[in-house]
Design an enzyme around this catalytic site. Structure first.
Site, PDB file in Angstrom:
ATOM      1  N   ASN A 162      -0.511  -4.222  -5.803  1.00  0.00           N
ATOM      2  CA  ASN A 162      -0.995  -3.952  -4.214  1.00  0.00           C
ATOM      3  C   ASN A 162      -1.080  -5.388  -3.649  1.00  0.00           C
ATOM      4  OD1 ASN A 162      -3.474  -5.217  -5.291  1.00  0.00           O
ATOM      5  ND2 ASN A 162      -4.576  -4.097  -3.771  1.00  0.00           N
ATOM      6  N   THR A 186       0.817  -1.206  -0.058  1.00  0.00           N
ATOM      7  CA  THR A 186       0.045   0.148  -0.086  1.00  0.00           C
ATOM      8  C   THR A 186       0.772   1.194  -0.069  1.00  0.00           C
ATOM      9  OG1 THR A 186      -1.936   1.124   1.104  1.00  0.00           O
ATOM     10  CG2 THR A 186      -0.344   0.077   2.704  1.00  0.00           C
ATOM     11  N   GLY A 202      -6.523  11.682  -8.844  1.00  0.00           N
ATOM     12  CA  GLY A 202      -5.482  11.100  -8.727  1.00  0.00           C
ATOM     13  C   GLY A 202      -4.977  10.169  -9.840  1.00  0.00           C
ATOM     14  N   ASN A 247      -6.025  15.608 -11.513  1.00  0.00           N
ATOM     15  CA  ASN A 247      -4.989  15.600 -10.635  1.00  0.00           C
ATOM     16  C   ASN A 247      -4.031  16.662 -10.689  1.00  0.00           C
ATOM     17  OD1 ASN A 247      -3.159  13.526  -9.262  1.00  0.00           O
ATOM     18  ND2 ASN A 247      -1.609  14.103 -10.660  1.00  0.00           N
ATOM     19  N   GLY A 299      -1.105   4.780  -7.750  1.00  0.00           N
ATOM     20  CA  GLY A 299      -1.490   3.340  -7.864  1.00  0.00           C
ATOM     21  C   GLY A 299      -2.876   3.090  -7.748  1.00  0.00           C
ATOM     22  N   GLY A 328     -13.883   4.202   2.339  1.00  0.00           N
ATOM     23  CA  GLY A 328     -12.841   3.440   1.649  1.00  0.00           C
ATOM     24  C   GLY A 328     -12.722   2.101   2.034  1.00  0.00           C
ATOM     25  N   LYS A 343       2.980   1.328  -4.305  1.00  0.00           N
ATOM     26  CA  LYS A 343       2.256   0.683  -5.168  1.00  0.00           C
ATOM     27  C   LYS A 343       2.830   0.608  -6.581  1.00  0.00           C
ATOM     28  CE  LYS A 343      -2.132   0.560  -2.934  1.00  0.00           C
ATOM     29  NZ  LYS A 343      -3.613   0.767  -3.026  1.00  0.00           N
TER      30      LYS A 343
END
Length: 270
Positions: free
Chosen positions: A101, A76, A141, A165, A144, A253, A80
């Site tokens: 991951n 993590t 974003g 991003n 990863g 999440g 990644k």
């Protein structure tokens, strides 16, 4: 290796070791889930946190090849993408996404990198009643986790994906990789404005630390949107708190992790 009920909580010389590679490490949520699965499957194995800095990652990975009691690890933030070049083999999905991951050590010490974030995120949304097919998705974003989510959204047949991003070159590259595999999906480069989308996703780490800026212009959120996080700690990030106040459906999440734990255990041979 299987174990007897009386030995389920004991670590012995036969116990197989699994890890989670992160820096910092305090926020990780996977070890209790993987250790629960080990007990349920009657396997003599334990997952432990491994706090490794980016500078020390190559040396650690070289050591893991030689650790004969080691079977695999979850990977993590912030490793990644950096760990890609340290693997001996990548699954096709990890290669396409450009991030790993999950890691498996083979009997000969070879390390195989895989990618399960995307499928976990999609299944997490579905488990909470959010369907992706035909929906427009706004994703912040290009790291990863965000890359994995982008590919999963395309595979789940989102009608449109807008990438945003701070670094434009990274989303240009991500867009090109997406279109090379999913040429029929509309992929746009966006701004902090999330207007006009059904699903809004923060795929960055912004919100993990107190004082982080918001990942997008929250004034553009509307009550018709589902706003989702890849961050697991804190559970209610500033973005989710703001989105809830705006009447949006919010998505935690933790659902991404919960929906891939069994797949992670399978990949590591647990």
């Amino acid at each position: 290796m299987s174990l007897d009920a009386a030995d389920a909580s004991e670590i012995t010389g036969r116990t197989r070791v699994l890890g989670i590679l992160a820096h910092p490490i305090e926020h990780v949520k996977a070890p209790p889930g993987i250790n629960r699965i080990a007990r349920e499957r009657r396997k003599d194995a334990v997952m432990v946190p491994m706090n490794v800095t980016p500078d020390d990652l190559p040396e650690l990975v070289r050591s893991l090849r030689k650790l004969r009691s080691f079977d695999g690890a979850i990977v993590t933030v912030p490793h990644k993408q950096a760990i890609l070049a340290l693997c001996d083999e990548l699954t096709p999905h990890a290669r396409a996404v450009g991030a790993v991951n999950i890691l498996r050590r083979e009997a000969d010490g070879q390390l195989v990198g895989g990618q399960l974030d995307g499928v976990g995120f999609v299944e997490g949304l579905r488990s909470q009643g959010t369907n992706i097919e035909g929906k427009s998705v706004y994703l912040v974003g290009a790291g990863g986790a965000a890359s994995a989510v982008a590919f999963a959204m395309a595979e789940a047949r989102a009608s449109r994906i807008t990438l945003s991003n701070r670094s434009t070159d990274k989303i240009v590259d991500l867009r090109e990789r997406l279109l090379s595999i999913y040429p029929d999906v509309e992929v746009a480069l966006g701004t902090p404005d999330a207007s006009g989308h059904d699903i809004v996703i923060n795929g960055t780490t912004l919100g993990m630390k107190s004082g982080d800026p918001l990942p997008l212009d929250v004034r553009t959120l509307t009550s018709s949107m589902t706003v989702a996080e890849v961050i697991m700690e804190p559970e209610v990030t500033p973005l989710l708190k703001t989105a809830r106040n705006a009447g949006c459906t919010i998505h935690f999440g933790k659902h991404m992790l919960n929906c891939q734990l069994q797949l992670m255990a399978d990949f590591m041979g647990l």
